[in-house]
Scaffold this motif. Sequence first.
Motif, short mmCIF file in Angstrom:
data_model
loop_
_atom_site.label_atom_id
_atom_site.label_comp_id
_atom_site.label_asym_id
_atom_site.label_seq_id
_atom_site.Cartn_x
_atom_site.Cartn_y
_atom_site.Cartn_z
N HIS A 1 0.60 -1.26 -0.03
CA HIS A 1 -0.02 -0.01 -0.09
C HIS A 1 0.83 1.13 0.07
N GLY A 2 1.85 1.32 0.56
CA GLY A 2 2.97 2.19 0.65
C GLY A 2 3.99 2.25 -0.56
N GLY A 3 3.70 1.31 -1.10
CA GLY A 3 4.82 1.16 -2.40
C GLY A 3 5.77 0.08 -1.92
N SER A 4 6.69 -0.39 -2.96
CA SER A 4 7.76 -1.49 -2.59
C SER A 4 9.03 -0.78 -3.33
N ARG A 5 9.94 -1.02 -2.22
CA ARG A 5 11.13 -0.72 -2.35
C ARG A 5 11.89 -1.43 -3.57
N VAL A 6 11.42 -2.61 -3.60
CA VAL A 6 12.02 -3.57 -4.65
C VAL A 6 11.56 -2.95 -5.91
N ALA A 7 10.45 -2.58 -6.12
CA ALA A 7 9.88 -1.74 -7.55
C ALA A 7 10.89 -0.56 -7.69
N ASP A 8 11.18 0.28 -6.52
CA ASP A 8 11.83 1.61 -6.80
C ASP A 8 13.16 1.29 -6.99
N GLY A 9 13.78 0.15 -6.41
CA GLY A 9 15.25 -0.33 -6.73
C GLY A 9 15.35 -0.88 -8.38
N LEU A 10 14.48 -1.60 -8.65
CA LEU A 10 14.58 -2.09 -10.08
C LEU A 10 14.29 -1.01 -11.15
N LEU A 11 13.56 -0.25 -10.90
CA LEU A 11 13.23 0.92 -11.97
C LEU A 11 14.42 1.75 -12.11
N LYS A 12 15.43 1.70 -11.01
CA LYS A 12 16.63 2.58 -10.92
C LYS A 12 17.69 1.69 -11.60
N TRP A 13 17.65 0.34 -11.19
CA TRP A 13 18.86 -0.33 -11.69
C TRP A 13 18.79 -0.94 -13.05
N LEU B 1 15.38 -7.89 -18.18
CA LEU B 1 14.49 -8.33 -17.10
C LEU B 1 13.32 -8.25 -17.37
N LYS B 2 12.81 -7.33 -18.26
CA LYS B 2 11.56 -7.17 -18.84
C LYS B 2 10.88 -8.48 -19.64
N GLY B 3 12.06 -8.88 -20.48
CA GLY B 3 11.69 -9.98 -21.29
C GLY B 3 11.54 -11.22 -20.49
N MET B 4 12.36 -11.19 -19.38
CA MET B 4 12.44 -12.69 -18.75
C MET B 4 11.16 -12.69 -17.88
N ILE B 5 10.89 -11.63 -17.15
CA ILE B 5 9.22 -11.49 -16.45
C ILE B 5 8.32 -11.59 -17.33
N GLU B 6 8.25 -10.94 -18.48
CA GLU B 6 7.04 -11.27 -19.32
C GLU B 6 6.84 -12.59 -19.76
N LEU B 7 8.02 -13.22 -19.84
CA LEU B 7 7.68 -14.54 -20.53
C LEU B 7 7.26 -15.48 -19.34
N LEU B 8 7.77 -15.30 -18.09
CA LEU B 8 7.25 -15.99 -17.10
C LEU B 8 5.65 -15.77 -16.78
N GLY B 9 5.27 -14.46 -17.03
CA GLY B 9 3.86 -14.05 -16.96
C GLY B 9 3.05 -14.96 -18.01
N GLN B 10 3.63 -14.96 -19.40
CA GLN B 10 2.83 -15.50 -20.13
C GLN B 10 2.85 -16.99 -20.21
N PHE B 11 3.82 -17.45 -19.60
CA PHE B 11 3.86 -18.86 -19.14
C PHE B 11 2.67 -19.33 -18.23
#
Length: 288
Positions: A111-123, A134-144
């Motif tokens: 609800h207050g946001g995720s530091r993981v999301a903040d970190g990945l957007l910077k990294w 990273l985008k390709g890997m995660i979206e492939l997992l989502g499609q699976f």
Amino acid sequence: MDVYTQTRYPVVLVHGMLGFDTLLGLIQYWGDIPDQLRRGGARVYVVRLSQLDSDAVRGEQLLDQLQALQAIHGFARFNLIAHSQGGTTSRYVAEARPDLVASLTTLGTPHGGSRVADGLLKWAPEPSLQGALLKGMIELLGQFESLGSGAGFSPQRFETTLQGLSTQRMQAFNLDHPSGAPPMACGSVPELAGNGVRYYSLGGTGVLTHPLDPGDYVLGLASLFFKGEPGDGLVGRCASHWGWVLRDDYPWNHLDEINQLFGLRGLFSPDPGEVLRVQLNRLKLTGL
């Protein structure tokens, strides 16, 4: 006959990012929790939403499914139990159609946001090489997961999801969807909000809870973004607060909260299914 969890309104379980109902006919996102709740008399439904998309898109999908259940069975309202992003998706629905939602209980929702999301957007920002990989890997997992759960091919929008879970975007989301908001950071409020929906939240502060659980090691890496702040590996303790905070320091990590993977948790940690049984009994006694 056991009626401990026999609530007035049916229960709808709402999954988070990269979630599903049943994967390959073998893996249940919610583990044995639906069966535990049903054994006490609860009517339980598990919805299926997009794995990777905004709360607005997922919220409209959830709203469609609630309206379908209402049309088929004649239900007046629903008790939503939501994990991770499922909590903010459910808040979207509760704000838009409070007449459909009797209560919302969130587990490990940022609800207050995720530091993981903040970190990945910077990294790994787009269009950097690491961001694209990273985008390709995660979206492939989502499609699976979409295919494996029987939903077929569906759009997967990892960057949209990640941005929506960031601290900055979540602050804006909270301004637009304020019902149940704590009055201060890491605060709590009475469960009944101004829109007539009762809001509750639960959270964990465990990360490495079982040596045989491969998910622990992923969460262990993710927890480095928190720099020692307590959380469940993806969501900080205070970030999980919304409505009446029932407890925010269960010895669970983000997957333990839904008895994943395969129920591997800390040896003496409480069973999330039993915790939710108690919550349904609370709702029952409240008249919901």
